[in-house]
Write an enzyme that holds these catalytic residues in place. Structure first.
Site, PDB file in Angstrom:
ATOM      1  N   CYS A 147     163.681  43.421  47.919  1.00 14.11           N
ATOM      2  CA  CYS A 147     164.592  42.400  47.549  1.00 14.11           C
ATOM      3  C   CYS A 147     165.699  42.968  47.445  1.00 14.11           C
ATOM      4  O   CYS A 147     166.981  42.221  47.520  1.00 14.11           O
ATOM      5  CB  CYS A 147     164.165  41.770  46.432  1.00 14.11           C
ATOM      6  SG  CYS A 147     162.468  40.912  46.845  1.00 14.11           S
ATOM      7  N   CYS A 174     163.265  44.851  43.452  1.00 13.83           N
ATOM      8  CA  CYS A 174     162.578  45.944  44.159  1.00 13.83           C
ATOM      9  C   CYS A 174     163.503  46.397  45.151  1.00 13.83           C
ATOM     10  O   CYS A 174     164.253  45.953  45.915  1.00 13.83           O
ATOM     11  CB  CYS A 174     161.347  45.174  44.360  1.00 13.83           C
ATOM     12  SG  CYS A 174     161.147  44.219  46.179  1.00 13.83           S
ATOM     13  N   HIS A 228     156.769  45.019  46.417  1.00 15.45           N
ATOM     14  CA  HIS A 228     157.588  43.722  45.541  1.00 15.45           C
ATOM     15  C   HIS A 228     156.607  43.093  44.574  1.00 15.45           C
ATOM     16  O   HIS A 228     156.946  43.047  43.399  1.00 15.45           O
ATOM     17  CB  HIS A 228     157.816  42.733  46.670  1.00 15.45           C
ATOM     18  CG  HIS A 228     158.175  41.488  45.954  1.00 15.45           C
ATOM     19  ND1 HIS A 228     159.414  41.073  45.361  1.00 15.45           N
ATOM     20  CD2 HIS A 228     157.385  40.428  45.829  1.00 15.45           C
ATOM     21  CE1 HIS A 228     159.397  39.789  44.875  1.00 15.45           C
ATOM     22  NE2 HIS A 228     158.370  39.272  45.148  1.00 15.45           N
ATOM     23  N   CYS A 248     164.650  39.426  42.075  1.00 12.22           N
ATOM     24  CA  CYS A 248     164.058  40.587  42.060  1.00 12.22           C
ATOM     25  C   CYS A 248     164.924  41.734  42.430  1.00 12.22           C
ATOM     26  O   CYS A 248     165.728  41.865  43.214  1.00 12.22           O
ATOM     27  CB  CYS A 248     162.780  40.604  42.976  1.00 12.22           C
ATOM     28  SG  CYS A 248     161.855  42.233  42.787  1.00 12.22           S
ATOM     29  N   ASP A 291     137.972  53.432  34.997  1.00 12.02           N
ATOM     30  CA  ASP A 291     137.073  52.464  34.423  1.00 12.02           C
ATOM     31  C   ASP A 291     135.580  53.223  34.723  1.00 12.02           C
ATOM     32  O   ASP A 291     135.743  54.354  35.021  1.00 12.02           O
ATOM     33  CB  ASP A 291     136.966  51.201  35.219  1.00 12.02           C
ATOM     34  CG  ASP A 291     136.569  51.394  36.854  1.00 12.02           C
ATOM     35  OD1 ASP A 291     136.242  52.483  37.206  1.00 12.02           O
ATOM     36  OD2 ASP A 291     136.930  50.231  37.370  1.00 12.02           O
ATOM     37  N   ASP A 321     145.041  45.135  33.969  1.00  7.57           N
ATOM     38  CA  ASP A 321     145.024  45.693  35.069  1.00  7.57           C
ATOM     39  C   ASP A 321     144.698  44.746  35.972  1.00  7.57           C
ATOM     40  O   ASP A 321     144.067  43.822  35.793  1.00  7.57           O
ATOM     41  CB  ASP A 321     144.062  46.816  35.273  1.00  7.57           C
ATOM     42  CG  ASP A 321     142.727  46.449  35.243  1.00  7.57           C
ATOM     43  OD1 ASP A 321     142.233  46.139  34.420  1.00  7.57           O
ATOM     44  OD2 ASP A 321     142.052  46.475  36.369  1.00  7.57           O
ATOM     45  N   GLY A 335     130.602  50.901  36.257  1.00 12.71           N
ATOM     46  CA  GLY A 335     129.619  50.056  35.995  1.00 12.71           C
ATOM     47  C   GLY A 335     129.893  48.745  36.851  1.00 12.71           C
ATOM     48  O   GLY A 335     128.866  48.182  37.453  1.00 12.71           O
TER      49      GLY A 335
END
Lengths: 454, 454
Positions: free
Chosen positions: A337, A334, A396, A332, A93, A294, A96
């Site tokens: 999990c 991940c 996760h 999930c 970014d 994002d 600012g």
């Protein structure tokens, strides 16, 4: 152009598009969710683990990196990709937004923003030229124009929405509250954003391998959004963003602005909705034609023991999870999990294991452990202030958002929006994640913290 | 026996042995180094990453887990293997050492130790029977006898060594300092340790799948070590430990005690030197015939920005590393030093990259980045208080000790002690790691902290 979008499929029922963006550091699929790596690290997560969440592009914050360790150093180390160890696409970014909102004292004029560094208190000045210089040194594939980001709604109004505005945004206008003219401020910001965009483009030294995105402002005023979009898109750039959204205003306002603004951006360029957001915000914006998102929510909430699931947030500190042998989210995949998916042999309880809780629940032949990190274990880690709690829940949560993006991309291809809604109740417009699941002080979802590791 | 040692090779020049220990959860090679997982987690390290360091057995602390989350809960979740997610061999200590040293107020008598919980201030009593019950619930493959661990040297003496004694150990005798009789205290501890060992063996409910190790005490008095070893080894057990070492006394004293005591333990059983230590301590103890080690140094020093290398400690906060593009240790193969070994594509700086530091150093064609996490980046993480700093340096430090163990095992097989000394200067008896490299307040290396994640 350093960055190009190829649209692969379109939804018939909505404005959503499925695409792939090519950058100097590889491709990413859109709609895309970018985890936020504020200080050159996605908090608590080694990047190989971030990669395993399916994240294809990550975000770095110019404001933080400019103050520490400084962009000269990052450049000397070969740029942010080489410094932080991320081989894929990256976006920075402009600095600012943080310059306005993270500093108690700042002044803004046509040349730029002057503020006190939160790192060492020194006086720092950022202009469009300086933002470009820093972002050129960091070397991300996509860099953002230095814009003037006003409060999206009138912070002096007595509305509930105004009360939700970020404390820092209220602060920014409090000095001149008596004379604050919201409409005038929006116009000033729009005009300044346009002038600064021209200066950014002129100062940008690496257009061949860094794509500069322009940012549309205008608050929640649709006419001003139209005007800003028209002015900004008149400047030919590889992509455009919608800024100044989700800084405190509610879901309905966000959707109204995004549905109005996204179609005003060029069809063949990536559209990026900055700092958004919760699952329902993302789905609504995708349907409006947005390609990139994002947000710090997965990592910040993860550090605070809030785990995302398709049906809502699990607040791990709640005592009801103390003896819960189940995973954060049984759907999930991940590392927390479903460790087996990642090649990790997670031991199960031996057959016939019994304990204090076994009897009251009819025993647990085969063990109550479900072959994964249980809610009980993760809760223990947070109660014991162990780093592994934030690590695993952040991991996760990032995977949660990447799984949502996978399903969104499938929904676009097949127009399978009802299946998406069925599998992801949190994406319903009526599902307000901010009420039960948001830690204190996190009304704005845009800024990842400095300092404390938790 | 739940645990058995097979000796595979012996050093001709020393008493060192190369072996393999079989447990209900798999085998581990000896000499072995066990990272410490105090609260059911090796601080900051997901266990799949610990596995990648070559660690084959890990340690859990009974004292901490008993207080939080409680051994009833861990048992209900299927034991510590299933709760924490470690499929391999595991060892728990008895909780005795922490009960004495971590509490401001404690009383010790023939029945056990009574102390205030550091978690909630409640009064807790631990006896040999209670320690066995808790360790039976946790379910580690190797469990330790509940022993009476006196100060190793007279804490009322005016020696430099006495001043190095852990603050907590000095505190434990301060109430009766005027009347403190060190020799008498050692005898009392020896006798009590023996009586308690009998009670532990009688109370141990899972001898078929948990191996109880006895502990030899006796301070730095060799005659008392002889007597304790004789008494303790008369009780037939699967393994024996040397306790009460490295609680403040220096290298020479440690070596003297270990060289004297290790040969007194049965030849065909694992020998475990508790809470040790630095590299030179480990090598000296291996040469005396010790098979197992544990220490918090890799993780605790890692959290404090101290990185181990074969030539000494890198203090990452030192400003001289701010622009250092090199790895923590160019000989290391951990995820931080050699990401490619772990399948991670670490980007290098693009050819021709230049920055502020490039000019003074004659440019850096090909980039100054060495394709790994640089000292400059890791230092940045610590300066910015980012969790990833402790994570990566802890990971590196654990791998450092495991690489040392690999080389020690190779040295035993080939009697290659001079090559070992050449590759690992830190193992020289004259190399004192504690002077430049130890963070404040860490004189004792046995206790991993509660509470704060850093």
């Amino acid at each position: 152009m350093a960055v190009t979008l190829k649209i692969l499929a379109r939804s018939a029922q909505t404005r959503a598009r499925l695409g792939r963006v090519t950058t100097p550091h590889g491709v990413f699929d859109t709609p895309a969710f970018m985890p936020v790596g504020t200080q050159g690290t996605i908090k608590g997560l080694p990047l190989p683990l971030v990669d395993a969440t399916g994240s294809q592009i990550i975000l770095g914050n110019t404001y933080h990196l400019m103050l520490r360790p400084g962009s000269d150093l990052v450049a000397a180390m070969g740029g942010l990709h080489a410094f932080a160890g991320w081989p894929g696409p990256m976006l920075t970014d402009s600095g600012g937004f943080q310059a306005y909102s993270m500093s108690d004292t700042n002044t803004i004029d046509d040349d730029g923003v002057t503020f006190r560094s939160v790192v060492d208190g020194s006086k720092v000045h950022v202009s469009p030229e300086r933002s470009m210089q820093v972002q050129n040194q960091l070397g991300a594939d996509i860099i953002m124009a230095f814009d003037d980001c006003p409060p999206s709604i009138d912070p002096t109004a007595q509305s509930r929405a105004a009360q939700r505005l970020m404390v820092t945004q209220q602060k920014a206008v409090s000095r001149s509250k008596a004379q604050y003219d919201h409409a005038g401020r929006l116009d000033e910001a729009n005009d300044r954003t346009l002038r600064w965009l021209e200066r950014c483009r002129a100062a940008h030294a690496r257009p061949h391998d860094q794509a500069l995105f322009g940012i549309v402002q205008g608050g929640t005023d649709l006419d001003r959004r139209t005007r800003s979009a028209s002015q900004v898109t008149r400047i030919e750039l590889p992509g455009y963003a919608i800024g100044g959204v989700a800084v405190g205003e509610g879901f309905d306002e966000i959707v109204k602005v995004v549905e109005h603004t996204a179609p005003l951006l060029p069809e063949n360029k990536p559209r990026y909705l900055m700092g958004v957001g919760y699952e329902r915000d993302i789905v609504a914006a995708v349907k409006a034609g947005v390609d990139m998102f994002d947000c710090v929510l997965p990592t910040r909430n993860g550090r605070n023991a809030f785990a995302f699931t398709p049906t809502g947030t699990v607040r791990l500190r709640n005592a009801k999870y103390a003896e819960d042998p189940g995973p954060l989210d049984p759907t999930c995949d991940c590392l927390a999990c479903a460790p087996a998916v990642h090649g990790w042999v997670f031991p199960r309880a031996p057959s016939g294991t019994r304990g204090r809780f076994g009897d009251s629940q009819g025993g647990f032949e085969g063990g109550r452990s479900s072959g994964c990190y249980s809610r009980a274990y993760l809760r223990h880690l947070f109660m014991a202030k162990e780093m592994l709690g934030p690590i695993l829940v952040s991991l996760h949560n990032v995977r949660h958002f990447q799984r949502l993006m996978v399903d969104i991309r499938a929904a676009i291809r097949e127009d399978g929006w009802s299946a998406l809604a069925r599998h992801w109740p949190v994406t319903s417009p009526s599902f307000d994640s901010t009420l039960p699941g948001t830690p204190p002080g996190s009304k704005g979802s845009e800024i990842e913290g400095l300092g404390s590791p938790l």
